[in-house]
Design an enzyme around this catalytic site. Structure first.
Site, PDB file in Angstrom:
ATOM      1  N   ASP A 270      -1.015  -1.533  -4.077  1.00  0.00           N
ATOM      2  CA  ASP A 270      -2.382  -1.701  -3.579  1.00  0.00           C
ATOM      3  C   ASP A 270      -2.990  -0.315  -3.343  1.00  0.00           C
ATOM      4  OD1 ASP A 270      -4.545  -3.128  -2.544  1.00  0.00           O
ATOM      5  OD2 ASP A 270      -3.707  -3.209  -0.518  1.00  0.00           O
TER       6      ASP A 270
ATOM      7  N   SER B 148       0.862  -1.197   0.000  1.00  0.00           N
ATOM      8  CA  SER B 148       0.000   0.000   0.000  1.00  0.00           C
ATOM      9  C   SER B 148       0.891   1.236   0.000  1.00  0.00           C
ATOM     10  CB  SER B 148      -0.887   0.006   1.248  1.00  0.00           C
ATOM     11  OG  SER B 148      -0.093   0.226   2.394  1.00  0.00           O
TER      12      SER B 148
HETATM   13  O1  G3H Z   1      -6.607  -2.112   1.858  1.00  0.00           O
HETATM   14  C1  G3H Z   1      -5.756  -1.659   2.614  1.00  0.00           C
HETATM   15  C2  G3H Z   1      -4.642  -2.541   3.046  1.00  0.00           C
HETATM   16  O2  G3H Z   1      -5.045  -3.398   4.078  1.00  0.00           O
HETATM   17  C3  G3H Z   1      -3.427  -1.728   3.384  1.00  0.00           C
HETATM   18  O3  G3H Z   1      -3.559  -1.055   4.580  1.00  0.00           O
HETATM   19  O4  G3H Z   1      -2.836   1.314   4.219  1.00  0.00           O
HETATM   20  O5  G3H Z   1      -2.754   0.278   6.487  1.00  0.00           O
HETATM   21  O6  G3H Z   1      -1.131  -0.409   4.702  1.00  0.00           O
HETATM   22  P1  G3H Z   1      -2.513   0.107   5.004  1.00  0.00           P
HETATM   23  P1  13P Z   2      -8.506  -7.146   4.442  1.00  0.00           P
HETATM   24  O1  13P Z   2      -8.523  -5.966   5.343  1.00  0.00           O
HETATM   25  O2  13P Z   2      -9.811  -7.869   4.474  1.00  0.00           O
HETATM   26  O3  13P Z   2      -7.371  -8.060   4.700  1.00  0.00           O
HETATM   27  O4  13P Z   2      -8.359  -6.604   2.938  1.00  0.00           O
HETATM   28  C1  13P Z   2      -7.107  -6.251   2.431  1.00  0.00           C
HETATM   29  C2  13P Z   2      -7.192  -5.541   1.140  1.00  0.00           C
HETATM   30  O5  13P Z   2      -8.201  -5.475   0.474  1.00  0.00           O
HETATM   31  C3  13P Z   2      -5.966  -4.910   0.658  1.00  0.00           C
HETATM   32  O6  13P Z   2      -6.191  -4.175  -0.496  1.00  0.00           O
HETATM   33 ZN    ZN Z   3      -8.119  -3.272  -0.617  1.00  0.00          ZN
END
Ligand code: G3H
Ligand code: 13P
Ligand code: ZN
Length: 332
Positions: free
Chosen positions: A93, A56
């Site tokens: 992501d 991410s």
């Molecule tokens: O969809 C989001 C992912 O779980 C990434 O989360 O922005 O806290 O790294 P983060």
């Molecule tokens: P979860 O929070 O369900 O693990 O989803 C992760 C996700 O969609 C990352 O893009």
């Molecule tokens: Zn996601």
């Protein structure tokens, strides 16, 4: 400028084609640190599964882009060292801007997501198309995931109180105008460890929350109009209750945790869904084991002894998903 091929990575094109035909889903596991990437690679090599390593924008800030790039390169070499060169994708992501996608592409990502789901439809189309044009014109074709529909919960910098299911009537227009390689849709999954409010759920005899089912009817309609096209499910952690209980036993508090049941993910994996995103389950497994060690061994202060058991648990979790939920085991 580093191309992903120099790092030994692949894009999602061929992987999704095989997953579509073979009726399984490729795991997309988020990582931020060394123990997570080690566990993912160990699990995927041992189960002979292709894998998407997801980063991410928050993870990129946390870990540093050069370190991340070299971790992905290290992952490719590590898999070979473990005895089986599985296909590995490095994927952004929830990319939220053209500049972030471009920067990732220029530092070795083989795939990016541009998440314009919070924008108006026309703005989402325009932004997604701009990223696609750049990604597809690289010397080595970089694949792009777009998103239509909004998941409830928090999507990085994008937060939404309510989900808006993807409208099947929009998907053909979106895919043909943007030329994306895959499409994330909203059919009731959401991010994080508390995916539904208790009032949306029922409870079993033990008081455990049972979530409402995913909207497979919407997925089926999308499959009908968008023939042979790879679909992505975000927010697909199952939130295993054992980890929630372990975390609470060792001092944590995770009220009203509820995820997507495995049988629904198994069903989705056999459909046009070719990529299933999992982050929260890894966080839960790590936190559970870290808390356990810290409580049971109050004199322990070697980080390797604290993080090592968490890494082992993560590996078990990912192997289980590949073998028993996504069907990706044996497909590399
Ligand atoms: O969809 C989001 C992912 O779980 C990434 O989360 O922005 O806290 O790294 P983060
Ligand atoms: P979860 O929070 O369900 O693990 O989803 C992760 C996700 O969609 C990352 O893009
Ligand atoms: Zn996601």
């Amino acid at each position: 400028m580093t191309s992903y091929k120099e790092l030994g990575l692949v894009n999602t094109k061929e992987l999704f084609k095989k997953a579509f035909e073979g009726k399984y889903a490729i795991p997309a596991y988020n990582f931020n640190n060394m123990e997570q990437i080690q566990a993912i690679i160990q699990a995927c090599v041992e189960t002979k599964s292709p894998v998407i390593l997801q980063v991410s924008s928050g993870a990129r800030k946390y870990a540093n882009k050069n370190i991340l790039k070299n971790m992905a390169k290290g992952a490719v070499e590590y898999a070979k060292e473990l005895g089986y060169a599985i296909p590995i994708v490095l994927h952004l992501d929830h990319g939220d801007s053209f500049d972030l996608c471009k920067d990732c592409i220029e530092t070795g990502f083989s795939s990016v997501m541009i998440d314009g789901s919070h924008l108006s439809y026309d703005e989402n189309v325009a932004l997604t198309r701009k990223v696609v044009d750049f990604a597809h014109s690289q010397k080595d074709y970089v694949t792009v995931e777009g998103e239509l529909g909004v998941l409830a919960g928090v999507e990085d910098d994008v937060s939404s109180e309510h989900s808006h299911y993807t409208q099947p009537g929009e998907v053909i227009d979106f895919v043909s105008k943007t030329k994306v390689d895959s499409l994330a849709i909203s059919i009731g999954t959401s991010h994080g460890r508390a995916k539904f409010k208790p009032e949306q759920c029922t409870r079993d005899a033990n008081g455990i929350l049972i979530p409402p089912p995913l909207r497979f009817d919407i997925l089926e309609e999308i499959e009908k109009v968008l023939k042979d096209f790879p679909i992505v499910l975000h927010g697909s952690s199952s939130v295993p209750i054992e980890y929630v209980h372990m975390i609470e036993k060792y001092g944590g508090k995770l009220t009203d945790s509820v995820g997507i049941p495995e049988d629904q993910l198994r069903r989705a994996s056999k459909s046009a869904v070719c990529k299933i995103n999992i982050d929260s389950d890894g966080r839960l497994a790590m936190t559970a084991l870290i808390r356990k060690v810290l409580v049971e061994k109050p004199d322990e202060f070697d980080p390797r002894k604290i993080l090592g058991p968490a890494r082992d648990e993560l590996k078990k979790l990912y192997m289980h998903k590949n073998q028993n939920v996504l069907g990706s085991a044996g497909q590399a």
